[in-house]
Design a protein around this motif. Structure first.
Motif, mmCIF file in Angstrom:
data_model
loop_
_atom_site.group_PDB
_atom_site.id
_atom_site.type_symbol
_atom_site.label_atom_id
_atom_site.label_comp_id
_atom_site.label_asym_id
_atom_site.label_seq_id
_atom_site.Cartn_x
_atom_site.Cartn_y
_atom_site.Cartn_z
ATOM 1 N N LEU A 288 0.832 -1.204 0.000
ATOM 2 C CA LEU A 288 0.000 0.000 0.000
ATOM 3 C C LEU A 288 0.870 1.259 0.000
ATOM 4 C CD1 LEU A 288 -2.912 -0.983 2.421
ATOM 5 C CD2 LEU A 288 -2.811 -1.145 -0.057
ATOM 6 N N LEU A 289 1.954 1.238 0.791
ATOM 7 C CA LEU A 289 2.858 2.397 0.800
ATOM 8 C C LEU A 289 3.489 2.578 -0.582
ATOM 9 C CD1 LEU A 289 4.718 2.012 4.233
ATOM 10 C CD2 LEU A 289 2.960 3.684 3.656
ATOM 11 N N SER A 290 3.854 1.446 -1.205
ATOM 12 C CA SER A 290 4.478 1.509 -2.537
ATOM 13 C C SER A 290 3.544 2.093 -3.584
ATOM 14 C CB SER A 290 4.881 0.108 -3.002
ATOM 15 O OG SER A 290 5.913 -0.362 -2.224
ATOM 16 N N LEU A 291 2.246 1.888 -3.378
ATOM 17 C CA LEU A 291 1.271 2.396 -4.353
ATOM 18 C C LEU A 291 0.812 3.811 -3.989
ATOM 19 C CD1 LEU A 291 -0.779 -0.887 -4.929
ATOM 20 C CD2 LEU A 291 0.890 0.134 -6.462
ATOM 21 N N GLY A 292 1.311 4.322 -2.870
ATOM 22 C CA GLY A 292 1.030 5.713 -2.512
ATOM 23 C C GLY A 292 -0.071 5.902 -1.487
ATOM 24 N N ALA A 293 -0.517 4.814 -0.836
ATOM 25 C CA ALA A 293 -1.596 4.953 0.160
ATOM 26 C C ALA A 293 -1.042 5.445 1.500
ATOM 27 C CB ALA A 293 -2.300 3.623 0.348
ATOM 28 N N HIS A 294 -1.873 6.195 2.207
ATOM 29 C CA HIS A 294 -1.485 6.704 3.525
ATOM 30 C C HIS A 294 -2.713 6.795 4.409
ATOM 31 C CE1 HIS A 294 2.704 7.670 3.078
ATOM 32 N NE2 HIS A 294 2.439 8.015 1.835
#
Lengths: 229, 210
Positions: A134-140
């Protein structure tokens, strides 16, 4: 045996004829359980996610506390909520005693630990690679919480079904906080307890059939959702 | 930070259990394609996580020209969300607020780039893919973001020969465009040398001259 089969036939007749007393209890049950499960889900899903996803001091203690509350007897919950909303209680001014809002408060208190605990368990079983993905795909932030809940949706749905089953079948909270008032706060379970005690076995059985039908409908709806997902 | 550098690392120290990563100074140029080789436990994955800004080193400084949304990391055994291929690829694009038309274009473009036919694979569920296809879909989800930095952690270690060749071709295409800094860790040095400009050897958490 004859007594049971005769009661069953009378129960079916009562359902078909649309007995107004039974209909009122059915309406009340659907109303309070629906509001209770929605409110408890809105509070319990994010809380369960936090508990399952993050590590923080005191986490084990909180997990143990919620796991213990899973087995809380409904009459005890009813008693505690009663103490809070009775005229002399801290929430006495809100006039929730012997009202549907009081039953909803009690039912939310009853199933909130179930939703929190089972959601936390569902989140704990998520693949550890999810966070990095998720972090790699830009989620926060909030998006990570929502995606985590969506990823664990089947296990969480099972938890919600369990919670709904508990709220649908409870008598203690509705009886103590709602007062089992005819046309007002009488629910299916409190009506069954009362009618059977009065010897109105057929009406009790009719309401029991309706209760089972509601439970079955919810399960079928969730199974359909699961299949579509 | 030096001009034209994507990264400047200074005196990095990071440890966990009985492992420690120690890097003196390392500059990675913009558009460079860099390989990291070394045995298991050499520190390649830890370095990639630090470069992805997902993990902060205990000591030292990481200067990076880009923000987290411009950097993407593909793990060694990637995880696909429990949904269709197109939803896996569109996930990051939706976060970036792109329109539906652009998202659709990017999904097709990324799938074609990793040699998966969009008309066949768009609607496939995550559990209907082989290991190599999973790797390629996960790569497509990163490529669709058009990142400034692409970090690949052993991207072919779980792939069959055909998928390895396809992933190699994809990396070469991106490398030629020069718009993306690519850092790849792998055991297979001949494969790595075919897709990168230079290779750094790592062992025991340190970088050695190759």
């Amino acid at each position: 045996m004859n007594f049971i089969s005769q009661g069953l036939i009378e129960a079916v007749n009562l359902i078909i004829s649309g007995n107004s007393e039974a209909l009122s209890a059915i309406r009340n049950t659907i109303e309070v359980t629906t509001v209770s499960i929605i409110t408890a889900s809105a509070l319990g899903l994010p809380a369960g996610f936090m508990l399952g996803y993050f590590d923080f001091p005191g986490k084990k203690f909180i997990r143990t506390l919620f796991d213990t509350l899973l087995a809380m007897p409904t009459v005890v919950v009813g008693l505690i909520v009663y103490a809070f909303i009775t005229e002399r209680g801290p929430l006495g001014g809100m006039e929730m005693l012997f009202e549907k809002s009081g039953i909803i408060l009690g039912q939310v208190a009853l199933i909130l630990p179930i939703i929190i605990s089972l959601t936390a368990s569902a989140i704990e079983t998520l693949d550890p690679r999810l966070h990095s993905t998720l972090l790699s795909l830009g989620a926060h932030g909030r998006r990570i919480i929502i995606t985590g809940i969506v990823e664990a949706r089947f296990a969480i749905l099972a938890g919600l079904v369990t919670a709904y089953g508990r709220v649908l079948s409870e008598v203690g909270v509705s009886m103590m906080v709602g007062g089992n008032i005819k046309w007002h706060t009488r629910t299916i379970t409190t009506a069954i307890a009362l009618e059977t005690g009065k010897g109105e076995f057929a009406l009790g059985m009719a309401l029991g059939i309706v209760l089972l039908a509601i439970g079955l409908s919810v399960n079928i709806a969730l199974l359909t959702l699961k299949r579509k997902a | 930070m030096k001009q034209n550098c994507s990264y400047s690392l200074e005196n990095i120290f990071h440890s966990y259990n009985d492992f420690s990563l120690e890097i003196g100074n390392l500059n990675i140029s913009e558009g460079e394609s860099l390989g990291l080789s070394g045995p298991n436990g050499a520190g390649k994955s830890t370095l990639l996580r630090i470069l992805s800004l997902q993990e902060k080193p205990e000591r030292g400084t990481v200067f990076c020209r880009y923000g987290m949304k411009e950097i993407t990391l593909l793990d060694q055994s990637p995880y696909l969300l429990k949904r269709s291929v197109q939803k896996n690829i569109s996930y990051g694009l939706k976060i970036r607020g792109l329109s539906k038309n652009i998202i659709d274009e990017r999904i097709d473009e990324a799938l074609e780039l990793v040699n998966l036919d969009p008309s066949v694979y768009r609607k496939r569920r995550h559990y209907e893919l082989s290991g190599g296809q999973t790797q390629r879909v996960a790569l497509a989800a990163r490529l669709a973001l058009k990142p400034s930095v692409l970090l690949l952690d052993e991207p072919v270690s779980n792939c069959d020969h055909r998928s390895s060749l396809i992933i190699g071709d994809v990396i070469r295409k991106i490398r030629v465009s020069g718009t993306c800094t690519i850092i790849i860790s792998a055991h297979d040095i001949p494969w790595l040398s075919g897709v990168t400009d230079s290779i750094l050897s790592m062992n025991y958490g340190k970088i050695y001259p190759n």
